[in-house]
Design an enzyme around this catalytic site. Structure first.
Site, PDB file in Angstrom:
ATOM      1  N   HIS A 174       0.882  -1.210   0.079  1.00 27.64           N
ATOM      2  CA  HIS A 174      -0.114   0.045   0.256  1.00 27.64           C
ATOM      3  C   HIS A 174       0.845   1.353  -0.208  1.00 27.64           C
ATOM      4  CE1 HIS A 174      -2.792  -3.127   2.006  1.00 27.64           C
ATOM      5  NE2 HIS A 174      -3.305  -2.848   0.599  1.00 27.64           N
ATOM      6  N   ARG A 176       0.969   4.418   0.783  1.00 26.26           N
ATOM      7  CA  ARG A 176       1.126   5.426   1.787  1.00 26.26           C
ATOM      8  C   ARG A 176       1.994   4.910   3.015  1.00 26.26           C
ATOM      9  NH1 ARG A 176      -4.971   7.094   3.350  1.00 26.26           N
ATOM     10  NH2 ARG A 176      -5.489   5.303   4.528  1.00 26.26           N
ATOM     11  N   GLU A 177       2.118   3.467   2.981  1.00 33.21           N
ATOM     12  CA  GLU A 177       2.692   2.742   4.219  1.00 33.21           C
ATOM     13  C   GLU A 177       4.200   2.747   3.872  1.00 33.21           C
ATOM     14  OE1 GLU A 177       0.972  -0.925   4.679  1.00 33.21           O
ATOM     15  OE2 GLU A 177      -1.158   0.034   4.712  1.00 33.21           O
ATOM     16  N   ARG A 232      -3.243   4.936  -1.822  1.00 31.33           N
ATOM     17  CA  ARG A 232      -2.778   3.540  -1.424  1.00 31.33           C
ATOM     18  C   ARG A 232      -2.886   2.421  -2.390  1.00 31.33           C
ATOM     19  NH1 ARG A 232      -7.301   1.788   3.013  1.00 31.33           N
ATOM     20  NH2 ARG A 232      -7.543   3.953   3.526  1.00 31.33           N
ATOM     21  N   ASN A 249      -4.032  -5.899  -1.904  1.00 33.19           N
ATOM     22  CA  ASN A 249      -4.325  -6.642  -0.865  1.00 33.19           C
ATOM     23  C   ASN A 249      -5.457  -7.223  -1.065  1.00 33.19           C
ATOM     24  OD1 ASN A 249      -2.445  -8.439   0.453  1.00 33.19           O
ATOM     25  ND2 ASN A 249      -3.184  -7.395   2.277  1.00 33.19           N
ATOM     26  N   GLU A 376       1.881  -5.781  10.664  1.00 29.96           N
ATOM     27  CA  GLU A 376       1.480  -4.424  10.759  1.00 29.96           C
ATOM     28  C   GLU A 376       2.460  -3.478  11.668  1.00 29.96           C
ATOM     29  OE1 GLU A 376      -0.989  -2.989   8.887  1.00 29.96           O
ATOM     30  OE2 GLU A 376      -2.158  -4.605   8.261  1.00 29.96           O
TER      31      GLU A 376
END
EC number: 3.4.17.2
Length: 415
Positions: A174, A176-177, A232, A249, A376
């Site tokens: 994703h 923006r992670e 994202r 995902n 995470e």
């Protein structure tokens, strides 16, 4: 070679067409079904960017919900929550300030750094360099191209030996992670740096190969640097729709689009027109299928929430080796906490975070890779997707302990 320096403010001016000034991030306490309905009503009337969970449809009682609101909607959203007696707190009072605070100095070098967020062009050059500098341990290959034509690289880390068992690690699903790709770079660095210094790393690289995909969603990642920091999805186009991108995902053939996903191209949880419709997910899946005989574990790195998850997310059923997986992540979480005291929760995806179909960890598990996990990373919401660079080192150091713990277990329990 002298490194060029640039003002962060200048970089940020090019990093997004949306300046985010005055935007806010809220955390709302959801007590019952009435609150669930209110959040869904709010999402239907305002442009809400859900951070956790991913969408209004995943909101459930006795949880908290984090979401991002544009400046022009702040007053209306707060009035709505107050009028309906819904408790909320402001996690980020001005997203623009949080964006600027990600960077820990007002000047930044143009070269690669393991404790900074790196642009894709810098990461791509680093991939070439780390393979060139470590020919005995690192080889790079291109496993496909993105929708916009960028090469997708996998780095193979390990002492050369035929048919070695392997662990696959990917980052940057994703866009923006940003902390996720930072970890993959850190992992490669630590693997090659400590190979001749640390007996445990030497043992891992002598007996296992590690396939590392530093950024899955490269197009989206580039877009977060140039246009919209909060993007994202992928950047693919859809026939008949002006909305771009698929949630990568949600695009794997694991209960595809059954729960926690949308068939609307404009949704942030759009599952795509078919499983593996995205060039990025297809390339990843093809690589794993082609190497199924050797890949014994799959780790996909995301943020945020401080969780370690295992299958299933598309169903409430438990995996066959549930007790083994739970014990393994329990040990990994305990190991991670020894360094900085960071607490991780763990468990099956559906019950620990939220139900979601089409995930890569569920898919890889169903392919026969029985050690399949989602990480995470930091934090639990104070910074959310805007984790400062000042936390990169600690985040990567502690995550490294957990990954090595899992890798060593896999090495001792080959199948």
């Amino acid at each position: 070679m002298l490194l060029l320096l640039a003002l962060v403010s200048v970089a940020l001016a090019h990093a997004s067409e949306e300046h985010f000034d005055g935007n806010r991030v809220y955390r709302v306490s959801v007590h019952g079904e009435d609150h669930v309905n209110l959040i869904q009503e709010l999402a239907n009337t305002k442009e809400i960017d859900f951070w956790k969970p991913d969408s209004a449809t995943q909101v459930k009682p006795l949880t908290t919900v984090d979401f991002h609101v544009k400046a022009e909607d702040v007053a209306d959203v707060e009035n709505f929550l107050e009028e309906n007696e819904v408790h909320y707190e402001v996690l980020i009072s001005n997203v623009r300030n949080a964006l600027e605070s990600q960077f820990d100095s007002h000047t930044r070098a143009s070269g690669h750094s393991y404790t900074k967020y790196n642009k894709w062009e810098t990461i791509e050059a680093w991939i070439q360099q780390v393979a060139t500098d470590n020919p005995d341990l690192v080889t790079q290959s291109v496993i496909g191209t993105t929708f916009e034509g960028r090469n997708m690289y996998v780095l193979k880390i390990g002492k050369t030996r035929p048919n070695k068992p392997a662990i696959f690690i990917d980052c940057g699903f994703h866009a923006r992670e940003w902390i996720s790709p930072a970890f993959c770079q850190w992992f490669v660095r630590e693997a090659v740096r400590t190979y001749n210094q640390e007996i445990h790393m030497k043992q891992l690289l002598d007996e296992l190969d590690f396939y590392v995909l530093p950024v899955v969603n490269i197009d989206g990642y580039v877009y977060t640097w140039t246009k919209d920091r909060m993007w994202r999805k992928t950047r693919s186009t859809m026939a008949g729709s002006s909305c771009l991108g698929v949630r990568p995902n949600r695009n794997f053939n694991a209960g595809w689009c059954e729960v926690g996903a949308s068939r609307s191209p404009c949704s942030e949880t759009y599952c795509g027109p078919a499983p593996e419709s995205e060039k990025e997910t297809k390339a990843l899946a093809d690589f794993i299928r082609n190497n199924l005989s050797t890949i014994k574990a799959y780790l996909t790195i995301h943020s945020y929430s401080q969780m370690m998850l295992y299958p299933y997310s598309y169903d409430y059923k438990l995996p066959e080796n549930y007790e083994e997986l739970n014990a393994l992540v329990k040990g990994a979480a305990k190991e991670l906490a020894t360094l900085h005291g960071t607490k991780y929760t763990y468990g099956p995806g559906a019950t620990t975070i939220y139900p979601a179909a089409g995930g890569s960890d569920d898919w890889s598990y169903d392919q026969g890779i029985k050690y399949s996990f989602t990480f995470e990373l930091r934090d639990t919401g104070f910074f959310g997707f805007l984790l400062p660079e000042s936390q990169i080192r600690q985040t990567c150091e502690e995550t490294m302990l957990a990954v090595k713990y899992i890798a060593n277990y896999v090495r001792e329990h080959l199948y």
